[in-house]
Write a protein that holds these residues in place. Structure first.
Motif, mmCIF file in Angstrom:
data_model
loop_
_atom_site.group_PDB
_atom_site.id
_atom_site.type_symbol
_atom_site.label_atom_id
_atom_site.label_comp_id
_atom_site.label_asym_id
_atom_site.label_seq_id
_atom_site.Cartn_x
_atom_site.Cartn_y
_atom_site.Cartn_z
ATOM 1 N N ILE A 136 0.837 -1.199 0.000
ATOM 2 C CA ILE A 136 0.000 0.000 0.000
ATOM 3 C C ILE A 136 0.875 1.254 0.000
ATOM 4 O O ILE A 136 1.845 1.350 0.754
ATOM 5 C CB ILE A 136 -0.927 0.019 1.227
ATOM 6 N N ARG B 171 0.502 5.673 -0.102
ATOM 7 C CA ARG B 171 -0.420 6.800 -0.032
ATOM 8 C C ARG B 171 0.357 8.096 0.123
ATOM 9 O O ARG B 171 1.542 8.120 0.496
ATOM 10 C CB ARG B 171 -1.397 6.643 1.132
ATOM 11 N N VAL C 71 -4.862 6.845 -2.215
ATOM 12 C CA VAL C 71 -4.169 5.649 -1.762
ATOM 13 C C VAL C 71 -4.056 4.693 -2.940
ATOM 14 O O VAL C 71 -5.011 4.525 -3.704
ATOM 15 C CB VAL C 71 -4.938 4.975 -0.608
ATOM 16 N N ILE D 86 -3.799 0.918 -4.055
ATOM 17 C CA ILE D 86 -4.080 -0.435 -3.590
ATOM 18 C C ILE D 86 -3.926 -1.380 -4.768
ATOM 19 O O ILE D 86 -4.300 -1.023 -5.896
ATOM 20 C CB ILE D 86 -5.496 -0.509 -2.989
ATOM 21 N N PRO E 193 -6.620 -6.772 -4.228
ATOM 22 C CA PRO E 193 -6.120 -6.697 -2.852
ATOM 23 C C PRO E 193 -6.509 -7.917 -2.023
ATOM 24 O O PRO E 193 -7.597 -8.478 -2.186
ATOM 25 C CB PRO E 193 -6.775 -5.424 -2.308
ATOM 26 N N ASP F 2 -3.594 -6.600 2.580
ATOM 27 C CA ASP F 2 -3.501 -5.277 1.954
ATOM 28 C C ASP F 2 -4.485 -4.305 2.608
ATOM 29 O O ASP F 2 -4.126 -3.158 2.901
ATOM 30 C CB ASP F 2 -3.798 -5.380 0.457
ATOM 31 N N TRP F 3 -5.712 -4.769 2.841
ATOM 32 C CA TRP F 3 -6.686 -3.903 3.506
ATOM 33 C C TRP F 3 -6.248 -3.610 4.941
ATOM 34 O O TRP F 3 -6.457 -2.499 5.449
ATOM 35 C CB TRP F 3 -8.072 -4.549 3.487
ATOM 36 N N ALA G 152 -3.679 -0.902 4.618
ATOM 37 C CA ALA G 152 -4.323 0.378 4.317
ATOM 38 C C ALA G 152 -4.967 0.952 5.566
ATOM 39 O O ALA G 152 -4.890 2.161 5.827
ATOM 40 C CB ALA G 152 -5.362 0.188 3.211
#
Length: 258
Positions: A36, A38, A47, A49, A53, A57-58, A61
């Motif tokens: 990630i 940003r 951001v 991604i 994802p 990954d989430w 983030a």
């Protein structure tokens, strides 16, 4: 929605312009966690991604944005997890230079950090899209003043190698219809061309008047895209140290009582 996924070898930088910018000319702004990337929260909301994802990954983030923080994505392919609150979703278009008659605008003045309070005030009145206290650092911003007051501006935002996005285009209601916005877009395009780069921009697909205006200036549709902003849950999952898995707060609570 966006075009089918491209492989790393044939992907165009404008297919994922946030990632291309943050791994290119804007790399000095990049905040990274895992896959990630940003911008700092006071520079731009965007951001980057991955197209597909995974849970970690989430989680990454969420860790960058913090609980309740916003994650804003352009050219996204996958929606966020179910426990994220989507606060904004819009279809958009990406337009590129297809013969823009770029030219300097004698009335334009360069804007910088000292002008930010006025720029933020103009943005608040006209709502052209995200503009934050340090957005001016992303590139050249030009404005027009009337009796000393800033009444119109345009500038640069995303900057992949070889490309630069025109953004922040806005005109105060008191001077609309005078062509100031168009002249500033052409002037910013001229600045970009002078560096040997190509201007592009994004617009809401529903804002047909703006799209027609940009097309009349020499921009052409490259692709359709979408924009999404979602809030991180108050208790987001976290990546397990040393693994590719994630842990939810409930898992931590269960572990604590075992």
């Amino acid at each position: 929605m966006s075009a089918p996924h491209a492989t790393a070898s044939d992907a165009h930088p404008l297919d994922s312009p946030v990632r291309a910018a943050l791994t290119g000319p804007h790399s000095h702004f990049a905040e990274r966690r895992g896959r990630i990337l940003r911008y700092p929260a006071d520079v731009a909301p965007w951001v980057a991604i991955p197209d597909a994802p995974e849970a970690e990954d989430w989680a990454d983030a969420a860790a960058l944005a913090g609980p309740g923080g916003a994650v804003t994505i352009t050219a996204f392919h996958e929606p966020p997890p179910d426990d994220w609150e989507i606060t904004f979703h819009a279809e958009g278009v990406q337009l590129v230079d297809a013969g823009v008659e770029a030219a300097p605008f004698p009335q334009a003045v360069r804007l910088g950090p000292a002008d930010v309070p006025e720029m933020l005030d103009l943005v608040a009145r006209t709502r052209p899209g995200p503009f934050l206290p340090r957005t001016v650092e992303l590139g050249t911003y030009l404005g027009v003043r009337r009796e000393g007051a800033l009444v119109a501006m345009a500038g640069e935002r995303l900057h992949p190698y070889g490309w630069s996005e025109i953004s922040g285009v806005c005109t105060d209601e008191s001077v609309r219809g005078q062509g100031l916005g168009s002249s500033l877009v052409l002037a910013v395009a001229h600045e970009i061309r002078q560096r040997g780069e190509t201007p592009f921009l994004h617009a809401s697909a529903s804002n047909t008047n703006a799209v027609r205006l940009y097309e009349s200036l020499g921009f052409a549709l490259r692709r359709r895209t979408a924009f999404l902003s979602a809030l991180v849950p108050e208790h987001p999952p976290t990546r397990l140290p040393g693994t590719g898995g994630v842990r939810h707060d409930g898992d931590a609570c269960a572990a604590a009582v075992r």
